[in-house]
Design a protein around this motif. Structure first.
Motif, PDB file in Angstrom:
ATOM      1  N   UNK A  70       0.827  -1.208   0.000  1.00 18.82           N
ATOM      2  CA  UNK A  70       0.000   0.000   0.000  1.00 18.82           C
ATOM      3  C   UNK A  70       0.864   1.262   0.000  1.00 18.82           C
ATOM      4  N   UNK A  71       1.892   1.272   0.834  1.00 20.31           N
ATOM      5  CA  UNK A  71       2.721   2.465   0.951  1.00 20.31           C
ATOM      6  C   UNK A  71       3.891   2.457  -0.042  1.00 20.31           C
ATOM      7  N   UNK A  72       4.472   1.288  -0.259  1.00 21.28           N
ATOM      8  CA  UNK A  72       5.722   1.214  -1.012  1.00 21.28           C
ATOM      9  C   UNK A  72       5.591   0.867  -2.478  1.00 21.28           C
ATOM     10  N   UNK A  73       4.357   0.716  -2.985  1.00 24.29           N
ATOM     11  CA  UNK A  73       4.185   0.394  -4.387  1.00 24.29           C
ATOM     12  C   UNK A  73       4.465  -1.069  -4.696  1.00 24.29           C
ATOM     13  N   UNK A  74       4.697  -1.365  -5.983  1.00 23.90           N
ATOM     14  CA  UNK A  74       4.881  -2.747  -6.377  1.00 23.90           C
ATOM     15  C   UNK A  74       6.183  -2.975  -7.105  1.00 23.90           C
ATOM     16  N   UNK A  75       6.682  -4.204  -7.010  1.00 22.22           N
ATOM     17  CA  UNK A  75       7.841  -4.601  -7.805  1.00 22.22           C
ATOM     18  C   UNK A  75       7.820  -6.110  -8.002  1.00 22.22           C
ATOM     19  N   UNK A  76       8.424  -6.539  -9.097  1.00 22.34           N
ATOM     20  CA  UNK A  76       8.438  -7.952  -9.476  1.00 22.34           C
ATOM     21  C   UNK A  76       9.693  -8.625  -8.946  1.00 22.34           C
ATOM     22  N   UNK A  77       9.532  -9.826  -8.409  1.00 21.74           N
ATOM     23  CA  UNK A  77      10.674 -10.605  -7.945  1.00 21.74           C
ATOM     24  C   UNK A  77      11.164 -11.555  -9.023  1.00 21.74           C
ATOM     25  N   UNK A  78      12.124 -12.393  -8.670  1.00 20.07           N
ATOM     26  CA  UNK A  78      12.643 -13.386  -9.624  1.00 20.07           C
ATOM     27  C   UNK A  78      11.550 -14.349 -10.060  1.00 20.07           C
ATOM     28  N   UNK A  79      10.663 -14.687  -9.145  1.00 17.40           N
ATOM     29  CA  UNK A  79       9.483 -15.491  -9.475  1.00 17.40           C
ATOM     30  C   UNK A  79       8.401 -14.510  -9.944  1.00 17.40           C
ATOM     31  N   UNK A  80       8.385 -14.246 -11.249  1.00 15.90           N
ATOM     32  CA  UNK A  80       7.571 -13.143 -11.778  1.00 15.90           C
ATOM     33  C   UNK A  80       6.072 -13.356 -11.590  1.00 15.90           C
ATOM     34  N   UNK A  81       5.636 -14.589 -11.407  1.00 20.44           N
ATOM     35  CA  UNK A  81       4.206 -14.844 -11.294  1.00 20.44           C
ATOM     36  C   UNK A  81       3.671 -14.842  -9.881  1.00 20.44           C
ATOM     37  N   UNK A  82       4.521 -14.574  -8.900  1.00 20.37           N
ATOM     38  CA  UNK A  82       4.109 -14.672  -7.497  1.00 20.37           C
ATOM     39  C   UNK A  82       4.446 -13.396  -6.755  1.00 20.37           C
ATOM     40  N   UNK A  83       3.492 -12.883  -5.968  1.00 17.35           N
ATOM     41  CA  UNK A  83       3.764 -11.674  -5.187  1.00 17.35           C
ATOM     42  C   UNK A  83       2.914 -11.631  -3.926  1.00 17.35           C
ATOM     43  N   UNK A  84       3.460 -10.948  -2.940  1.00 16.10           N
ATOM     44  CA  UNK A  84       2.734 -10.631  -1.716  1.00 16.10           C
ATOM     45  C   UNK A  84       1.939  -9.334  -1.943  1.00 16.10           C
ATOM     46  N   UNK A  85       0.713  -9.293  -1.406  1.00 13.13           N
ATOM     47  CA  UNK A  85      -0.101  -8.068  -1.432  1.00 13.13           C
ATOM     48  C   UNK A  85      -0.343  -7.674   0.018  1.00 13.13           C
ATOM     49  N   UNK A  86       0.177  -6.505   0.403  1.00 12.50           N
ATOM     50  CA  UNK A  86       0.310  -6.177   1.828  1.00 12.50           C
ATOM     51  C   UNK A  86      -0.334  -4.836   2.163  1.00 12.50           C
ATOM     52  N   UNK A  87      -1.184  -4.855   3.169  1.00  8.63           N
ATOM     53  CA  UNK A  87      -1.677  -3.619   3.802  1.00  8.63           C
ATOM     54  C   UNK A  87      -1.241  -3.675   5.263  1.00  8.63           C
ATOM     55  N   UNK A  88      -0.261  -2.846   5.652  1.00  8.98           N
ATOM     56  CA  UNK A  88       0.285  -2.941   7.008  1.00  8.98           C
ATOM     57  C   UNK A  88      -0.645  -2.414   8.090  1.00  8.98           C
ATOM     58  N   UNK A  89      -1.609  -1.570   7.692  1.00 13.11           N
ATOM     59  CA  UNK A  89      -2.526  -0.998   8.685  1.00 13.11           C
ATOM     60  C   UNK A  89      -3.822  -0.625   7.975  1.00 13.11           C
ATOM     61  N   UNK A  90      -4.745  -1.567   7.934  1.00 13.19           N
ATOM     62  CA  UNK A  90      -6.049  -1.325   7.323  1.00 13.19           C
ATOM     63  C   UNK A  90      -6.992  -0.829   8.415  1.00 13.19           C
TER      64      UNK A  90
END
Length: 273
Positions: A70-90
């Motif tokens: 939510x705060x830091x935007x998005x970026x792709x890792x070495x495993x391009x098809x897998x990512x964490x989606x994070x809200x640290x304080x909803x």
């Protein structure tokens, strides 16, 4: 009683570590309410610190995964098809005002599909979690959506527009219509927890527009794994990628969806011809 998988344990441990700082900071908010500066900057710092902890812990456990933060935007890792989606304080506004209804939300997306998620409510120490095919749970208790079949017996959660966000003119007819048909409408201020509560049968349904993926990704999986149904308000089947969410058991989903769509249709001006 289901045992948590390795991936759920990774998410839960990261959330619990970030929660320790948030709980400590939440205890300071009451004192800051009366200061001239106010707690807003303090809460922003707490939010950022929590996200940094979550990112570090998740990256340490699975270094090849990407992120949508939510705060830091998005970026792709070495495993391009897998990512964490994070809200640290909803539920930041609740946190800011000393209201104990806020959460940490983490979802795992693989090839465009949410396959695991947790919503952690630190104040009550409730760890809601779900994994595709493994059901939805609160700590060690299996979750099932409400069995109610009548709107007039149901309590429905929602998210209200506020200054600078949401379409007030579109929302008010929906709210009026749902109020007229149900036993009550609740606005608690954390979409992630609203969805977790639908999965737990505490709320019978939930709708909101102008949501973001980090608000709802984990919670949507919980609802479906608890036997519920989730869609966009207009009927689209991908609320995670859309801008609106409607979640309930399969029977109430149909009834509530019709109420919302009828209200929206009636509120739109008729074309002159």
């Amino acid at each position: 009683m289901a045992s948590r998988s390795a991936i759920i344990n990774v998410m839960a441990r990261a959330a619990e570590k970030a929660a320790r700082g948030l709980i400590r900071d939440f205890g300071e908010v009451e004192h800051l309410q009366v200061s001239r500066k106010g707690p807003a900057d303090f809460v922003s710092t707490a939010d950022t610190k929590a996200e940094q902890i979550l990112r570090a812990e998740l990256q340490k456990a699975r270094p090849d995964f990407g992120f949508l933060l939510e705060e830091g935007g998005g970026f792709t890792g070495k495993d391009a098809g897998t990512r964490w989606i994070v809200d640290p304080l909803d539920g930041t506004t609740n946190f800011l005002h000393g209201l104990p209804f806020w959460s940490i939300s983490i979802a795992l997306e693989k090839e465009g599909e949410i396959v695991a998620g947790i919503v952690y409510e630190p104040v009550r120490d409730e760890m809601f979690w779900a994994e595709k095919g493994a059901g939805a749970w609160n700590n060690h208790q299996r979750l099932r959506v409400s069995g109610r079949r009548k709107l007039d017996e149901s309590v429905i959660a929602t998210g209200l527009p506020f200054k600078g966000r949401g379409n007030h003119a579109d929302y008010l007819p929906q709210l009026q219509a749902v109020m007229a048909e149900t036993a009550g409408v609740r606005r608690f201020g954390s979409a992630a927890l609203d969805l977790a509560y639908v999965a737990a049968g505490r709320f019978d349904g939930y709708w909101e527009s102008h949501v973001q993926p980090w608000d709802v990704a984990a919670g949507l999986l919980m609802v479906t794994e608890a036997g519920g149904f989730a869609s966009e308000i207009g009927g689209g089947r991908n609320p995670y990628a859309g801008e609106s969410v409607l979640a309930a058991n399969s029977h109430l989903h149909l009834l509530l969806g019709k109420v919302l769509r009828d209200a929206s249709a009636k509120s739109k001006p008729k074309a002159e011809g």
